[in-house]
Design a protein around this motif. Structure first.
Motif, mmCIF file in Angstrom:
data_model
loop_
_atom_site.group_PDB
_atom_site.id
_atom_site.type_symbol
_atom_site.label_atom_id
_atom_site.label_comp_id
_atom_site.label_asym_id
_atom_site.label_seq_id
_atom_site.Cartn_x
_atom_site.Cartn_y
_atom_site.Cartn_z
ATOM 1 N N ILE A 1 -56.216 -47.927 -58.398
ATOM 2 C CA ILE A 1 -55.550 -48.843 -57.474
ATOM 3 C C ILE A 1 -56.397 -48.891 -56.200
ATOM 4 N N ASP A 2 -56.278 -49.992 -55.458
ATOM 5 C CA ASP A 2 -57.045 -50.105 -54.217
ATOM 6 C C ASP A 2 -56.157 -49.930 -52.994
ATOM 7 N N LEU A 3 -54.844 -49.954 -53.239
ATOM 8 C CA LEU A 3 -53.903 -49.832 -52.132
ATOM 9 C C LEU A 3 -52.695 -49.080 -52.656
ATOM 10 N N MET A 4 -52.138 -48.197 -51.839
ATOM 11 C CA MET A 4 -50.958 -47.463 -52.270
ATOM 12 C C MET A 4 -49.869 -47.611 -51.218
ATOM 13 N N ILE A 5 -48.781 -48.242 -51.640
ATOM 14 C CA ILE A 5 -47.608 -48.332 -50.769
ATOM 15 C C ILE A 5 -46.492 -47.687 -51.549
ATOM 16 N N ALA A 6 -46.320 -46.391 -51.394
ATOM 17 C CA ALA A 6 -45.440 -45.671 -52.315
ATOM 18 C C ALA A 6 -44.626 -44.587 -51.603
ATOM 19 N N THR A 7 -43.887 -44.983 -50.564
ATOM 20 C CA THR A 7 -42.950 -44.089 -49.861
ATOM 21 C C THR A 7 -43.602 -42.757 -49.472
ATOM 22 N N MET A 8 -44.875 -42.797 -49.112
ATOM 23 C CA MET A 8 -45.566 -41.548 -48.813
ATOM 24 C C MET A 8 -45.514 -41.247 -47.326
ATOM 25 N N SER A 9 -45.072 -40.050 -46.977
ATOM 26 C CA SER A 9 -45.083 -39.715 -45.557
ATOM 27 C C SER A 9 -46.469 -39.230 -45.169
ATOM 28 N N ASP A 10 -46.745 -39.425 -43.883
ATOM 29 C CA ASP A 10 -48.079 -39.240 -43.337
ATOM 30 C C ASP A 10 -48.204 -37.796 -42.864
ATOM 31 N N THR A 11 -48.928 -36.962 -43.616
ATOM 32 C CA THR A 11 -49.099 -35.566 -43.221
ATOM 33 C C THR A 11 -50.585 -35.238 -43.104
ATOM 34 N N ALA A 12 -50.870 -34.154 -42.403
ATOM 35 C CA ALA A 12 -52.267 -33.774 -42.159
ATOM 36 C C ALA A 12 -52.989 -33.470 -43.466
ATOM 37 N N ARG B 1 -52.385 -34.695 -46.455
ATOM 38 C CA ARG B 1 -52.639 -35.917 -47.213
ATOM 39 C C ARG B 1 -53.771 -36.733 -46.609
ATOM 40 N N ARG B 2 -53.928 -36.660 -45.304
ATOM 41 C CA ARG B 2 -55.008 -37.422 -44.657
ATOM 42 C C ARG B 2 -56.377 -36.937 -45.096
ATOM 43 N N ARG B 3 -56.436 -35.696 -45.586
ATOM 44 C CA ARG B 3 -57.725 -35.185 -46.065
ATOM 45 C C ARG B 3 -58.060 -35.738 -47.450
ATOM 46 N N VAL B 4 -57.045 -36.245 -48.164
ATOM 47 C CA VAL B 4 -57.258 -36.700 -49.545
ATOM 48 C C VAL B 4 -57.384 -38.220 -49.632
ATOM 49 N N VAL B 5 -56.524 -38.926 -48.908
ATOM 50 C CA VAL B 5 -56.569 -40.395 -48.935
ATOM 51 C C VAL B 5 -56.642 -40.929 -47.515
ATOM 52 N N GLY B 6 -57.045 -42.185 -47.386
ATOM 53 C CA GLY B 6 -57.156 -42.793 -46.065
ATOM 54 C C GLY B 6 -55.835 -43.426 -45.665
ATOM 55 N N ILE B 7 -55.063 -42.742 -44.831
ATOM 56 C CA ILE B 7 -53.769 -43.276 -44.421
ATOM 57 C C ILE B 7 -53.981 -44.252 -43.260
ATOM 58 N N VAL B 8 -53.485 -45.465 -43.458
ATOM 59 C CA VAL B 8 -53.734 -46.572 -42.545
ATOM 60 C C VAL B 8 -52.745 -46.521 -41.374
ATOM 61 N N HIS B 9 -53.247 -46.766 -40.160
ATOM 62 C CA HIS B 9 -52.372 -46.796 -38.986
ATOM 63 C C HIS B 9 -52.353 -48.178 -38.362
ATOM 64 N N PRO B 10 -51.296 -48.602 -37.752
ATOM 65 C CA PRO B 10 -50.063 -47.843 -37.488
ATOM 66 C C PRO B 10 -49.252 -47.581 -38.757
ATOM 67 N N ASN B 11 -48.339 -46.600 -38.677
ATOM 68 C CA ASN B 11 -47.439 -46.314 -39.785
ATOM 69 C C ASN B 11 -46.462 -47.468 -39.967
ATOM 70 N N TYR B 12 -46.025 -47.679 -41.200
ATOM 71 C CA TYR B 12 -45.167 -48.834 -41.448
ATOM 72 C C TYR B 12 -43.693 -48.496 -41.515
ATOM 73 N N TYR B 13 -43.388 -47.206 -41.547
ATOM 74 C CA TYR B 13 -41.985 -46.827 -41.675
ATOM 75 C C TYR B 13 -41.849 -45.381 -41.242
ATOM 76 N N SER B 14 -40.626 -44.904 -41.152
ATOM 77 C CA SER B 14 -40.428 -43.519 -40.760
ATOM 78 C C SER B 14 -39.053 -43.068 -41.216
ATOM 79 N N SER B 15 -38.974 -41.836 -41.624
ATOM 80 C CA SER B 15 -37.650 -41.314 -41.967
ATOM 81 C C SER B 15 -37.639 -39.809 -41.802
ATOM 82 N N GLY B 16 -36.452 -39.271 -41.660
ATOM 83 C CA GLY B 16 -36.285 -37.828 -41.558
ATOM 84 C C GLY B 16 -35.513 -37.341 -42.761
ATOM 85 N N PHE B 17 -35.151 -36.066 -42.753
ATOM 86 C CA PHE B 17 -34.324 -35.599 -43.869
ATOM 87 C C PHE B 17 -32.979 -35.104 -43.371
#
Lengths: 259, 282
Positions: B103-114, B116-132
């Protein structure tokens, strides 16, 4: 005598679905019934099931072809052929199917360029390759066992007719093996078909994946039991005739041997 | 004699084929060129989306993908004038699929963590946010997370909040693969409550099917979500283009509209981003 348990099996499967639906009805008077929901999603899940069958047929066909050569390799007189064949058979026979599946999904290329044209290799095809390996190894063992079970007199007889080893194998030994190989081979197919939902773990859009997607979209916990129940019945309906035929063949082979 | 040799070669060939099938091939040759121009050239955008995460990404009975993240992906494809192709991913394989190039783009409910940023290129600004938060039966009225120490909570396998909840509040996690399984376990009282995304709990409570439940605890760790491209695409045209897309969605209020369409309660994050980026000239 032999038919009675089969009837019971079918009855049990039916009971599962009825009980599942009844449980769902009791748990949720709200929204539409479990059966309505099931009918709504049946085409999509059925589409997934076709993929299960396709994966199993391809894996079986290719696995049988490779397994036949590997099995003959195991009984080859040359050590240089026999030893690697035995090693490969043992390796793939004793590896967990799921691990082989993961291996193939993440290792095989998802895109192949041949003579300038680029072809995408879909996920399910790579999963099929992953399931082909254990099938190959199991068929190899079936072939080896069958070839070795043919009385040595057959080999000696063929030798006295001045047949080469290759001709002896293809004209004398293998035709006799066929009858012995068929029941375990069909058994292997049934096991393979029942193992295809493993592919859902690596993202293949087969029946189990579709069932989970349907449940995820419905978000109604009371549908869990009837949906998985229906899936059970679908697999049962596909595998039961194979099991029946296998038993018939085994009984037939037993009569042949004794009678 | 010759037949014997041929047979040997045949067997050796078959063996080589078998072993070749299992030999580790080099992981997908990365397209060295520019991803954006390749997408334009091929006319297809391959997007990894969720197929089991209503209302962000799920399937309808016809098998089509629907949900808020699907709308986002469709908008990207429409902007480029290409056809979107959806590849269903789950939490366990989404980053591999992207890194491999499936795939060339991933939009899959992934939260932005440090990590994960080492594995994939997380695009900014963030598009959503949630807590638990925790969905609890109404009998449980505590407003203190520490009251849950040592209690068993149901959760989804691989969810990012499973670990912080365990570490901070000492809850025990009973993890399941799917939402339907968790719901069943909760109804069967195999756990005290359901550790879950706070926006989703709000959606569930609003549906009326969970009238015996509520959400008395304060939400924790509001974490932004990120869509992702391959790491080496992040500072190339493709990554920069996606940054522009997200910024535009915030500015135009499209994300707020899609969220509303999906039946999710308005999140403070989207409102805040919209206020910050909206056009200052009326």
């Amino acid at each position: 005598m032999t038919r009675a348990p089969d009837g019971k099996a079918a009855g049990f499967a039916l009971l599962l679905v009825v009980a599942g639906s009844a449980w769902a009805q009791a748990a949720a008077p709200a929204a539409d019934g479990a059966l309505t929901a099931l009918i709504r999603w049946a085409p999509l899940i059925g589409q997934g099931f076709v993929l299960n069958v396709l994966i199993s047929v391809i894996a079986m066909a290719v696995g049988t072809l490779l397994g036949l050569f590997l099995g003959l390799g195991q009984v080859a007189p040359s050590r240089w052929v026999a030893r690697p064949a035995v090693a490969a058979t043992q390796f793939f026979r004793n590896a967990p199917w799921l691990v082989l599946l993961f291996y193939c999904i993440f290792i095989l290329p998802f895109r192949i360029t041949l003579f300038g044209t680029t072809v995408d290799v879909p996920n399910w095809l790579r999963a099929t390759a992953g399931l082909t390996l254990p099938v190959m190894a199991n068929v190899s063992e079936i072939v080896r066992g069958a070839v070795q079970s043919v009385p040595s007199g057959q080999w000696e007889g063929a030798a006295s007719l001045a047949l080469s080893r290759r001709k002896t194998l293809w004209l004398v030994i293998l035709p006799q093996c066929l009858k012995r190989m068929l029941p375990p081979w069909m058994n292997l197919y049934a096991i393979l078909l029942m193992s295809t939902p493993l592919a859902s773990i690596v993202g293949v859009e087969e029946a189990l994946t579709m069932t989970r997607n349907a449940l995820g979209a419905e978000r109604r916990s009371e549908l869990l039991i009837p949906f998985y129940g229906a899936l059970l019945v679908a697999f049962f309906c596909a595998c039961w005739p194979i099991a029946l035929a296998t038993r018939r063949l085994e009984a037939y082979a037993a009569r042949e041997r004794t009678g | 004699m010759t037949s014997r040799t041929t047979r040997r070669w045949a067997i050796a060939g078959a063996l080589a084929a078998c072993l070749g099938l299992a030999a580790p091939l080099p992981a997908a040759a990365q397209q060295a060129g520019d991803t954006l121009s390749r997408i334009m050239r091929e006319g297809v955008l391959k997007v990894g989306v969720r197929a089991d995460y209503r209302p962000w990404g799920f399937r309808n009975p016809a098998g089509e993908f629907v949900g808020m993240e699907i709308e986002m992906a469709k908008d990207v494809a429409a902007t480029l004038g290409v056809r979107p192709e959806f590849v269903p991913v789950v939490a366990a394989n989404r980053m591999q699929f992207l890194a491999q190039g499936q795939i060339d783009l991933m939009i899959a409910t992934m939260s932005d963590t440090a990590e994960r940023r080492r594995v994939v290129g997380i695009v900014h600004p963030n598009y959503y946010s949630s807590g638990f938060n925790v969905l609890l039966p109404k009998q449980v009225t505590t407003t203190d997370w520490n009251a849950l120490r040592g209690r068993q909570l149901c959760a989804i396998q691989g969810a990012w909040y499973n670990r912080p909840a365990t570490e901070r509040y000492g809850v025990e996690i009973l993890a399941f693969t799917g939402i339907a399984e968790v719901e069943t376990a909760l109804r069967q009282r195999r756990c005290v409550g359901w550790l879950y995304d706070d926006n989703l709990i709000a959606v569930m409570l609003a549906s009326g099917q969970w009238s015996d439940f509520h959400m008395p605890l304060p939400s924790q760790s509001d974490t932004p979500w990120g869509l992702a491209v391959r790491l080496d695409d992040l500072d190339k045209p493709w990554g920069r283009f996606m940054s522009g897309m997200v910024a535009h969605w915030h500015r135009s209020g499209k994300l707020l509209a899609w969220e509303k369409e999906a039946g999710i309660a308005e999140s403070a994050f989207l409102r805040r981003m919209h206020e910050a980026l909206k056009d200052h000239i009326q």
